[in-house]
Structure formats: C-alpha cells, structure tokens
Scaffold this motif. Structure first.
Motif, PDB file in Angstrom:
ATOM      1  N   VAL A  89     -37.668  16.555   7.906  1.00  0.00           N
ATOM      2  CA  VAL A  89     -37.692  15.243   7.263  1.00  0.00           C
ATOM      3  C   VAL A  89     -39.113  14.877   6.852  1.00  0.00           C
ATOM      4  CG1 VAL A  89     -37.342  12.764   7.622  1.00  0.00           C
ATOM      5  CG2 VAL A  89     -35.613  14.398   8.403  1.00  0.00           C
ATOM      6  N   LEU A  90     -40.063  15.065   7.768  1.00  0.00           N
ATOM      7  CA  LEU A  90     -41.454  14.722   7.477  1.00  0.00           C
ATOM      8  C   LEU A  90     -42.006  15.558   6.331  1.00  0.00           C
ATOM      9  CD1 LEU A  90     -42.889  14.273  11.091  1.00  0.00           C
ATOM     10  CD2 LEU A  90     -42.276  12.501   9.455  1.00  0.00           C
ATOM     11  N   GLU A  91     -41.599  16.823   6.262  1.00  0.00           N
ATOM     12  CA  GLU A  91     -42.067  17.680   5.169  1.00  0.00           C
ATOM     13  C   GLU A  91     -41.549  17.175   3.827  1.00  0.00           C
ATOM     14  OE1 GLU A  91     -40.716  21.526   6.319  1.00  0.00           O
ATOM     15  OE2 GLU A  91     -42.453  21.938   7.619  1.00  0.00           O
ATOM     16  N   ARG A  92     -40.283  16.731   3.805  1.00  0.00           N
ATOM     17  CA  ARG A  92     -39.722  16.219   2.553  1.00  0.00           C
ATOM     18  C   ARG A  92     -40.395  14.912   2.142  1.00  0.00           C
ATOM     19  NH1 ARG A  92     -33.607  16.138   3.869  1.00  0.00           N
ATOM     20  NH2 ARG A  92     -34.255  17.129   5.809  1.00  0.00           N
ATOM     21  N   VAL A  93     -40.588  14.014   3.106  1.00  0.00           N
ATOM     22  CA  VAL A  93     -41.215  12.729   2.788  1.00  0.00           C
ATOM     23  C   VAL A  93     -42.655  12.939   2.321  1.00  0.00           C
ATOM     24  CG1 VAL A  93     -41.902  10.490   3.707  1.00  0.00           C
ATOM     25  CG2 VAL A  93     -39.712  11.484   4.394  1.00  0.00           C
ATOM     26  N   SER A  94     -43.402  13.804   2.999  1.00  0.00           N
ATOM     27  CA  SER A  94     -44.798  14.041   2.620  1.00  0.00           C
ATOM     28  C   SER A  94     -44.918  14.752   1.283  1.00  0.00           C
ATOM     29  CB  SER A  94     -45.515  14.855   3.706  1.00  0.00           C
ATOM     30  OG  SER A  94     -44.916  16.130   3.844  1.00  0.00           O
TER      31      SER A  94
END
Length: 697
Positions: free
Chosen positions: A618-623
């Motif tokens: 999730v964090l990779e997609r948001v970033s």
C-alpha cells in the motif's frame, strides 16, 4: 507399531480387520470406550430382555460385560473369521449362551423385525468410508429391516460429519426419531485419547413414519434433549461439541502465548451466543507466583471491542499485568441479560474448570477478576437492517471512565465499532449532577432516557479522527486573513459513519466546507436520528459510491479540494486490511485523488492493515503518486493516519514540513478554543500533541 488405520479406506475392508485382529491377538480392543463409559446410555435405551444384534462386535469386551449384567439375548456378528473364532473360544465355558457369527452386516440371514435393538460400536464409522457410503447405507437398511417397531439402533460413533450426516438423513427419510448423546469425558489425561468426543446415536423405529423429523441433542447420558428443526442444525450442534472437545484436549497441555484459543458458550434454550472465552497463557519463562495458576477476567459490557480485550497484543498485556499462568478473558454478548457479577460467576464456574492449565490442583480456588467489580452496562436503542451492510444496532454503553457513549455496530462484524460518540445531558447542569453521582457510585448502572441525552459534537471518540483533524493544521486552518476572516478550506470526505468527524470540522473549524460521500442511505438516516447529524450549506452529503464520485468529479473538472479524506471500512475481513477497501488504493484512483487536490492539497488516509507485506505494498502505491508521506500510528490500535502532500518532492520535503507544524498546530488550537460555542461544549483535542509523533515514511 501402529494398529490404527493408516487411511480411511482401510476402515471398511475385511482384509484390514482380519490383519488387525491377528496382530491384536487375545487383547480386547475397546473402540471409543468400554462398558463402564457406555453403560449409562446403553441401559437407557436397551432393555435387559431385548433381543440385541451387535453389529461388528470385534474383540471388544462390551458384549461379555453386558451378558454378565443380565443381557442374555445377544447375537454378535463380525466380518472377521479370526475374531469370531477367538471370541467363541474365549467365551465357550464362562458364557455358553454368548455366541459370535461370521456375518456380513450388509446382508444378514435374520428375519424381518426379529430384534428389539441393534448395537453398533464404531462399525458405522468403518463402513461409511467405502464407496461414498454405499456399504454404510446397505448396513443401515439391513438394520432397519431386522428391527421391530419400537426397536432402536444404538450407534457409538465419533460423528465425523460425513458419517453422521449419512446416518441421520437415512433414518429421517424413513420417519424415525433421531437423538444424539455427546459423552464428554471428565479428567481425561491419556496422551493417546481421542481429541473428539464420543457420541451415541439412537434412532427409534415407528409403526408409521413421522411426518415431521424428531431431531434431538443431549449433553451427557442424562442431559435434557434440545430439539432441532433441521438436520443441518443438529450437525452444527455436533460440530460445536467437537470443537469444544478439541479445545479441551489442547488445553490439557501448555499452549503458546500467541495461540489465541477461544470458545463461544451459547444459551441452552435459545441457542444464542452468551459468552466468548479467550484463553491467554503466560509466555514460557514468565515469573508467575506459584499461587497464580488460573483466573477468569470478566470484560465489562460495552468494552469488549476495546484494544485491551479484542486484540492479541492487548490480551497479552492484560494477562501480563494480571500475572497468572492462564487467564480466561470472558466477553458478554448483546441481546443477553446479566443481572450481577455473582450470577455470572455461578453460571461460568461449571464450565471454566474444563479450561484450567495442566497440573493445576483439583482444590485450587479460581479468582474472578473485573474492573471495579462492575459488569458494565449496555442499552440497545435501535436495530435495523441495511441492504448493503446487513443487520445493525445502535446502543448506549457505559465506558470504563464512567461516561456514556453511543455506538453503531454492524452485527456481521460485531467486534468492530463502526461509529462512536459521547453522550451528554441536554441540560448542562443535569449533566454535571449525573457526572458527580456516577463518581460517587461508579458500579451502579446508569439510568438515562435516550431522549434526554445528546451527542457531544466537540468530543471525537476515535483517535484516528483526532489525528485527521490535526493534519489540517498544515493548510493554515486557524490563520486569520483580513479583519478576522479565515482562509477557506474545502474537504471531500469518503465515509460518513455516525457523522462525528464531518460535524466536528463544520462546527469548530473556521471557514471549512465539507462534502461527505456515503454509499449506504441507511447509515445517513442512522446518523441523523441517533448521532445528531445535521447537514447544512457548509456540510453536504452525496449518497453514492465514493469511487464513482471521485471519477465523476475528475471527469467534470472544476472541482478542487484542499483535503481529501478516506475513512471507509472494508467489508471483506479476509484481506488483512480493515480500512480502506483495496479498490480505494489502486494507483488509478490515487492519481484521480491527486488531480482533485489544490496545489497545497492534502490526501489523508485512515489505514488499518494487519498484514506487514500488504501494508508495504500500500505504501509503495501511495508513494508512487504522492511525493511525501507522513505517518501517525494510533497507540494501542492497528490504525495509522497517512498524510500525503500534493506538491512536488523538492517543495514539500518532510524535513522542512515537520518543524513548521509546531506553529501551525498553535494557530489551529487557538481557533478551536475561540470557537463561538459555550466553554463546556468546546472541543477536547490537543493539536500539538497529536502531530508531534508524525514520522516520515
């Protein structure tokens, strides 16, 4: 050398049993228990004068012991020539009237209606594994043929689902009465004992088939029968007893402190869940006083969803503070009445001793622990059904702080509070008077009419809502422009719940306008009726899918927001992420969110993810969409708030953002404290404290 079958198919083969008894020799094999264990049920259903056909007798001593106590009309049959010869030789002198015959139970030579009882100990289980149950059906048909009217088929079985389903459905179709006894063994300590309980199936033949099935379950040999309407209900009851027995088996040895074993106890008459018991053991090597072997902790009503009681980490912390070798944490269910602590203790006492740790002395006194000796308090004020989310209830509860709270709970996930607001009296003086009274007598159940209580819009019960509010300090909310006019701020919020968050923004944030998108119209009506939600020109609600609304706004153009907030729960609990649904954090949606933000805009996401690998994804997609992400984890919860900036990386470097937040927090705090409401209704929130733990992702 193992003498138990290696595969299920071996159970029903004549070759297997021939080899089995040759290996076993003269030693009796008591499959599923001996006469001492079974005699209570056998004497209940088989009369001494009855002619009894013992199906698949093996070399068990059961027939011999029954013969010795007066059963003289026993016909024993088995498919194994070896066992028949051995048993005849063994009993020729001592029991001349007890005979054994090599007979196939699926095609016996006996006349119709020639027996008053058929006794089967484990044979059905052996037969049912072959040819998809064809052998077992043939045997049951033969049993039905040789039994007279009023005769009973008494079968000792482990009641594996495929086996018991086959037998019950067979006799229900014939119009027979069906009863099951679950025989729970007491103080069973043998390492090789069955984890599953032994059942006794009793099927009674009627002259005329019963038009409505008689299906009953009894606990123990003398337990009162509980009537079931459908075969599926009876099978469900069997599974519950089996699960309990397996749990007891596991608890006879030390469990892992992280095992999280639990048990639900249901009301005997209604069948509704009444208590949920969770077992929490101390970790290996923990220094536990010798006297602190076992204790029961009663969770106050309304507190069962609190982190301390509902999460594995919280329960471990509770157990560590209690410092017992084993702690059973008991939660009480909705729609059940509980009068006083003593009554609850009396109700639980006969059951909880089954859950004691291994080696605990029999005379050990088990203490009951609680919060101030109080059962808590819960009042259901509304119940309904949403086509989208299922059954829900609105309830008032007393918190451990003595205050009253109102909650919205969807019963499909009763462990999760959808929305929560604090209640205050409509009259401030009355509220203070009641508050003082509660302090004087905290254990007394509060008596408050729902109509005399209102929601305190200045109090945010959810910690992640407080953080989401505090994040708006980055937008300069609270900084006045010319002549006390504040900078306007527009917010798009996906997810209404009880409406506490958007109402707080409208009531206490100067010059803020909010559009809320809510999928479920029932939630909107509940928010209006029970949580004091009142839309106006600064707070509007759009009913519809949040994703569709975002796509439509971007397509239309001309709609930009200073903040977009996602506070929507995930109905699919199997993904390891309870907020938001996975579709809300797909890259195309995140890009649309970014396009809908003003240059200074913020994307604020309530993320609740138990799976570390999924969180990383999730964090990779948001970033990949937002250049800078700050995170604020919520203490004692899995929630974290992600604060994502719209600007370019070089203009929104987090190392420059964090120092500037201190002054922004002071500005917003000042604006909140100077809101036009009376002092007693002003917000209870510390902006600087909430922002100090922001971390760069």
């Amino acid at each position: 050398m193992s003498l138990l079958p290696r595969t299920a198919e071996e159970f029903s083969s004549a070759e297997y049993w021939e080899k089995f008894f040759k290996k076993r020799g003269e030693k009796a094999f008591e499959w599923y228990g001996d006469y001492n264990k079974l005699c209570g049920v056998l004497h209940k259903y088989i009369k001494v004068q009855d002619k009894v056909l013992v199906v698949g007798c093996g070399n068990s001593e059961l027939s011999e012991q029954m013969y010795d106590v007066g059963y003289k009309h026993l016909t024993n049959i088995d498919i194994s020539e070896t066992v028949v010869n051995n048993m005849n030789q063994r009993n020729a002198e001592r029991r001349p009237g007890l005979t054994f015959h090599q007979v196939d139970a699926t095609k016996t030579p006996y006349e119709d209606a020639s027996y008053q009882a058929a006794l089967d100990k484990g044979t059905l289980d052996a037969m049912a594994s072959e040819e998809e149950g064809a052998l077992a059906r043939n045997m049951l048909t033969e049993v039905g043929r040789v039994l007279s009217v009023g005769g009973r088929y008494v079968c000792v079985t482990l009641a594996q689902e495929s086996v018991i389903k086959l037998a019950v459905e067979h006799f229900v179709q014939l119009g027979w009465a069906v009863r099951l006894h679950c025989l729970q063994e007491e103080n069973r300590t043998e390492e090789d004992s069955f984890a599953l309980p032994v059942f006794v199936l009793v099927c009674t033949k009627f002259r005329q088939p019963m038009p409505t099935p008689i299906l009953e379950m009894c606990l123990g040999e003398d337990g009162a029968p509980v009537r079931h309407t459908h075969v599926s209900e009876l099978l469900s009851a069997v599974r519950e007893h089996q699960a309990y027995s397996v749990l007891r088996k596991r608890l006879r040895t030390n469990t892992d402190a992280n095992s999280n074993l639990s048990l639900t106890l249901c009301h005997a008459k209604t069948g509704l869940p009444r208590y949920t018991l969770t077992i929490q053991d101390s970790p290996p090597g923990a220094k536990v006083p010798r006297a602190n072997q076992f204790a029961i902790f009663i969770v106050p009503q309304g507190s069962e969803t609190a982190w301390l009681y509902s999460s594995g980490e919280g329960r471990r912390q509770l157990a560590a503070s209690a410092n017992f070798r084993r702690l059973v944490i008991v939660s009480m269910h909705r729609n059940q009445e509980y009068t006083e602590m003593q009554a609850v203790q009396s109700e639980l006492s006969p059951v909880v001793m089954d859950l004691a740790p291994p080696g605990m002395p029999a005379n050990h006194q088990v203490p009951f622990l609680s919060v101030g000796g109080d059962l808590g308090w819960r009042e259901e004020v509304s119940r309904g059904v949403s086509q989208l989310s299922g059954e829900y209830c609105v309830e008032n509860v007393k918190g451990e702080d003595g205050e009253l709270y109102r909650r919205l709970v969807f019963l499909s996930n009763a462990a999760l509070v959808q929305s929560e607001s604090r209640l205050v009296s409509s009259n401030t003086a009355t509220s203070q008077k009641k508050k003082n009274k509660r302090k004087a007598k905290a254990s007394a159940a509060p008596v408050a009419s729902s109509t005399s209580m209102t929601v305190d819009s200045g109090f945010l019960c959810c910690a992640h809502h407080e953080v989401m509010v505090a994040c708006l300090a980055m937008l300069g909310v609270g900084i006045p422009q010319n002549k006390g006019v504040y900078i306007p701020v527009s917010v798009l919020l996906v997810g209404l719940g009880g409406g506490g968050l958007p109402q707080f923004l409208r009531d206490f944030m100067p010059n803020v306008t909010i559009e809320v998108v809510e999928l479920d119209p029932v939630v909107l009506e509940v928010a209006k009726q029970w949580f004091g939600f009142q839309p106006d020109d600064r707070l509007t609600v759009t009913l519809g899918d949040g994703l569709e609304r975002i796509c439509a706004l971007e397509k239309e153009g001309g709609h930009l927001f200073d903040a977009i907030m996602f506070d929507v729960d995930n109905k699919d609990s199997t993904l390891g992420m309870s907020c938001p649904p996975a579709a809300f954090i797909e890259t195309p949606i995140l890009q649309k969110v970014r396009n809908l933000l003003t240059p200074r805009g913020l994307f604020i996401l309530n993320l609740a993810c138990r799976d570390p690998a999924l969180r990383k994804s999730v964090l990779e997609r948001v970033s990949g969409v937002f250049p800078t992400i700050l995170s604020r984890k919520i203490e004692e919860e899995i929630n974290e708030v992600l604060l994502c900036t719209r600007g370019e990386k070089e203009t929104t470097d987090a190392t420059h953002i964090l120092p500037s937040l201190n002054q922004a927090a002071k500005n917003l705090q000042s604006a909140l404290c100077s809101s036009g409401t009376e002092p007693s209704r002003r917000p209870h929130i510390d902006i600087a404290e909430l922002l100090k733990d922001l971390r760069i992702v």
